[in-house]
Design a protein around this motif. Structure first.
Motif, short mmCIF file in Angstrom:
data_model
loop_
_atom_site.label_atom_id
_atom_site.label_comp_id
_atom_site.label_asym_id
_atom_site.label_seq_id
_atom_site.Cartn_x
_atom_site.Cartn_y
_atom_site.Cartn_z
N MET A 212 0.88 -1.27 0.01
CA MET A 212 -0.03 0.11 0.04
C MET A 212 0.91 1.17 -0.03
O MET A 212 0.55 2.09 -0.83
CB MET A 212 -1.04 -0.10 1.19
CG MET A 212 -2.03 -1.13 1.05
SD MET A 212 -3.29 -0.63 0.11
CE MET A 212 -4.11 0.77 0.86
N GLU A 213 1.92 1.24 0.85
CA GLU A 213 2.79 2.33 1.01
C GLU A 213 3.49 2.60 -0.55
O GLU A 213 3.54 3.52 -1.08
CB GLU A 213 3.84 2.12 2.01
CG GLU A 213 4.54 3.44 2.59
CD GLU A 213 3.60 4.29 3.26
OE1 GLU A 213 3.83 5.49 3.04
OE2 GLU A 213 2.61 4.06 3.85
N SER A 214 3.71 1.50 -1.13
CA SER A 214 4.57 1.78 -2.36
C SER A 214 3.62 2.45 -3.48
O SER A 214 3.99 3.48 -4.25
CB SER A 214 5.08 0.63 -3.09
OG SER A 214 5.85 -0.22 -2.02
N LEU A 215 2.44 1.95 -3.19
CA LEU A 215 1.35 2.50 -4.19
C LEU A 215 1.17 4.01 -3.90
O LEU A 215 0.88 4.81 -4.81
CB LEU A 215 0.09 1.65 -4.15
CG LEU A 215 0.04 0.12 -4.75
CD1 LEU A 215 -1.30 -0.63 -4.30
CD2 LEU A 215 0.11 0.53 -6.38
N MET A 216 1.02 4.30 -2.68
CA MET A 216 0.93 5.57 -2.22
C MET A 216 1.98 6.53 -2.81
O MET A 216 1.73 7.66 -3.25
CB MET A 216 0.79 5.73 -0.68
CG MET A 216 -0.47 5.47 -0.06
SD MET A 216 -0.50 5.74 1.58
CE MET A 216 -1.73 4.66 2.31
N GLY B 81 18.57 5.26 0.63
CA GLY B 81 17.34 4.20 0.95
C GLY B 81 17.32 3.36 1.81
O GLY B 81 16.64 2.37 2.20
N SER B 82 18.71 3.31 2.62
CA SER B 82 18.81 2.06 3.43
C SER B 82 19.07 2.44 4.75
O SER B 82 19.48 3.89 5.12
CB SER B 82 20.19 1.24 3.26
OG SER B 82 21.28 2.10 3.37
N CYS C 248 10.74 3.92 4.89
CA CYS C 248 9.58 3.76 4.14
C CYS C 248 9.21 5.27 3.91
O CYS C 248 9.46 6.29 4.43
CB CYS C 248 8.49 3.54 5.54
SG CYS C 248 7.01 3.47 4.76
N LEU C 249 9.03 5.40 2.29
CA LEU C 249 8.75 6.65 1.73
C LEU C 249 7.59 7.37 2.10
O LEU C 249 6.55 6.90 1.95
CB LEU C 249 8.97 6.57 0.38
CG LEU C 249 9.10 7.90 -0.41
CD1 LEU C 249 10.18 8.78 -0.10
CD2 LEU C 249 9.21 7.78 -2.14
N ARG D 4 9.89 12.24 1.81
CA ARG D 4 11.43 11.92 2.44
C ARG D 4 11.18 10.56 3.24
O ARG D 4 10.09 10.11 3.41
CB ARG D 4 11.87 12.92 3.30
CG ARG D 4 12.21 14.20 2.43
CD ARG D 4 12.79 15.32 3.49
NE ARG D 4 13.76 14.98 4.17
CZ ARG D 4 13.71 14.80 5.64
NH1 ARG D 4 12.50 15.35 6.36
NH2 ARG D 4 14.78 14.48 6.26
N PHE D 5 12.23 10.05 3.74
CA PHE D 5 11.89 8.78 4.51
C PHE D 5 11.80 9.04 6.01
O PHE D 5 12.14 9.86 6.67
CB PHE D 5 13.30 8.04 4.27
CG PHE D 5 13.76 7.81 2.93
CD1 PHE D 5 12.82 6.87 2.18
CD2 PHE D 5 14.74 8.13 2.15
CE1 PHE D 5 13.05 6.23 1.01
CE2 PHE D 5 14.91 7.75 0.86
CZ PHE D 5 14.28 6.86 0.22
#
Lengths: 243, 243
Positions: free
Chosen positions: B92-96, B149-150, B182-183, B189-190
DNA sequence: CCGACGCTTCGTCCGCGGCCGAAGCGTTCG
DNA sequence: CGAACGCTTCGGCCGCGGACGAAGCGTCGG
């Protein structure tokens, strides 16, 4: 009761539905999956992958492009479509992880499927047994640190990869992560993505260690590749064997 | 040419379509978004969130459960639904992220929206300005290393968090990452997720630093919370201000 | 310059699936 | 025990959207 106003759409929940609905059509999902191979494909090729006629495919491509999922490039009488951004690929990847984890879908593992499990591209990096083993070996040697779901390149790793001719930008302060992990749907373990993962793939292709299998995301490991992965990364052929 | 056999569905591409189609319905997307708050909700509450009637909602919930996206728990005459796994939340988060990056959807930022941007839950961890600032401060102090991103927790970080009463399992060798990024769709931002992110959220809730806003994923920062975040993490109220 | 080709647009058909009202089942409370 | 409640099942309506054939537009090849 805490019911505030009418049952109005949660912020941005509608946006996610729009995107998901686009991916949710079988034909479009096939298109996007095909493009997960990382290379741009023509409308005709995508029509074949989608399993529907040219007119229908054209409609799908228009919708996907307008939504910003695909980027298109005209070249002569062809139109090349590709995923618009790595974000899209990651979203697809997350969905694959969910789909693979879900209840048993009858998915008879055909011969082609087996090739995919051995080695394939995942958008712009390597996945399958090859991808996960690569991550393992780099981890064992202290070139990357894989702590559960996070990945980090060490100083040693940067040097090692530099020696391979892989120029990893120091810290580009770009949106694109240098190194992140990506859940492998066939192995159910992590492989390497990000700029590092992309560099590993292009390097392997340039050296002729792997070649793309036509009409598929699978890649085949060549003779020289088999030696190369063994000597440089310490990956034995047994580790890549189907069982 | 390399056209092998018929245009048959790419392995598992159909599975992803099934999942995406489920998320792709507005009512179901609202349900899932509501459950991204991290707590289990009754069918009735979800019906309200979905914006459709009870019978329709029931049908949706059945489909989502059968597909393995939701887990259900009977309790008296209520049925509590929750996301079946963190994988779902991540998808869901990726889709957002994709939806937020896409072409401008007219999304007038209402007052409730503003509260969401300040602080909200993202499944089982904190997001919004609070979430991202938290990640920043922990990074500055060398407690976690955020490299693009890590994310990785340092020895110092483990000690610091241990001092707060956050018992982070040494290395559970579990599927669930200790610490991942998590974006954030509002901040772009993360912020921190994984077991660490979850621990930070529950800790903040237990101490009364934040309280859940009814019928929303937003959380409000209390008086004591404002002091707590400042003294313990060095987050000033200005950093949390809307503009 | 004409035909083949690649892709898109248009018009049409049709089936899947979301929606609701009414009814059914289990639980809780007075 | 009966009424209210929460949720699900059933039946029927209806509209969205995906599918194809035919035609239109631009590009490359002889």
């Amino acid at each position: 009761m805490g019911m505030t106003s009418a049952p109005f759409p949660i912020a941005s929940a509608n946006g996610i539905a729009t995107i998901a609905a686009l991916i949710g059509d079988p034909a479009r999902a096939n298109i996007l999956s095909a493009l997960m191979g990382g290379q741009a494909l023509t409308a005709g090729e995508l029509s074949w992958h989608a399993g529907v006629g040219a007119p229908t495919t054209s409609g799908h491509l228009a919708k996907l492009s307008e939504a910003g999922l695909l980027a298109v490039e005209r070249q002569g009488r062809h139109r090349y479509y590709r995923l618009a951004s790595p974000d899209i690929a990651q979203a697809m990847e997350s969905l694959m992880a969910v789909a693979a984890a879900g209840p048993r879908r009858h998915r008879p593992p055909g011969p082609k499927d087996e090739a995919m499990r051995t080695a394939r591209t995942c958008y712009d990096h390597l996945a399958g047994r090859l991808g996960t083993r690569l991550a393992d070996r780099l981890n064992e040697r202290g070139f990357v640190i894989l702590d559960d779901g996070s990945a980090q390149v060490t100083k040693d790793g940067r040097d090692f990869l530099g020696g391979l001719g892989l120029a990893i930008p120091e810290t580009g302060e770009q949106r694109r992560p240098l190194c992140r992990v990506c859940l492998d749907w066939s192995e159910r373990r992590f492989h390497l993505a990000g700029r590092l993962g992309a560099a590993l793939l292009t390097c392997s292709l340039e050296r002729g260690w792997i070649v793309r299998v036509p009409d598929s995301r699978a890649v085949a490991i060549t003779e020289v590749g088999s030696k190369g992965f063994a000597t440089v990364f310490g990956i034995t052929p047994e580790q890549l064997a189907p069982k």
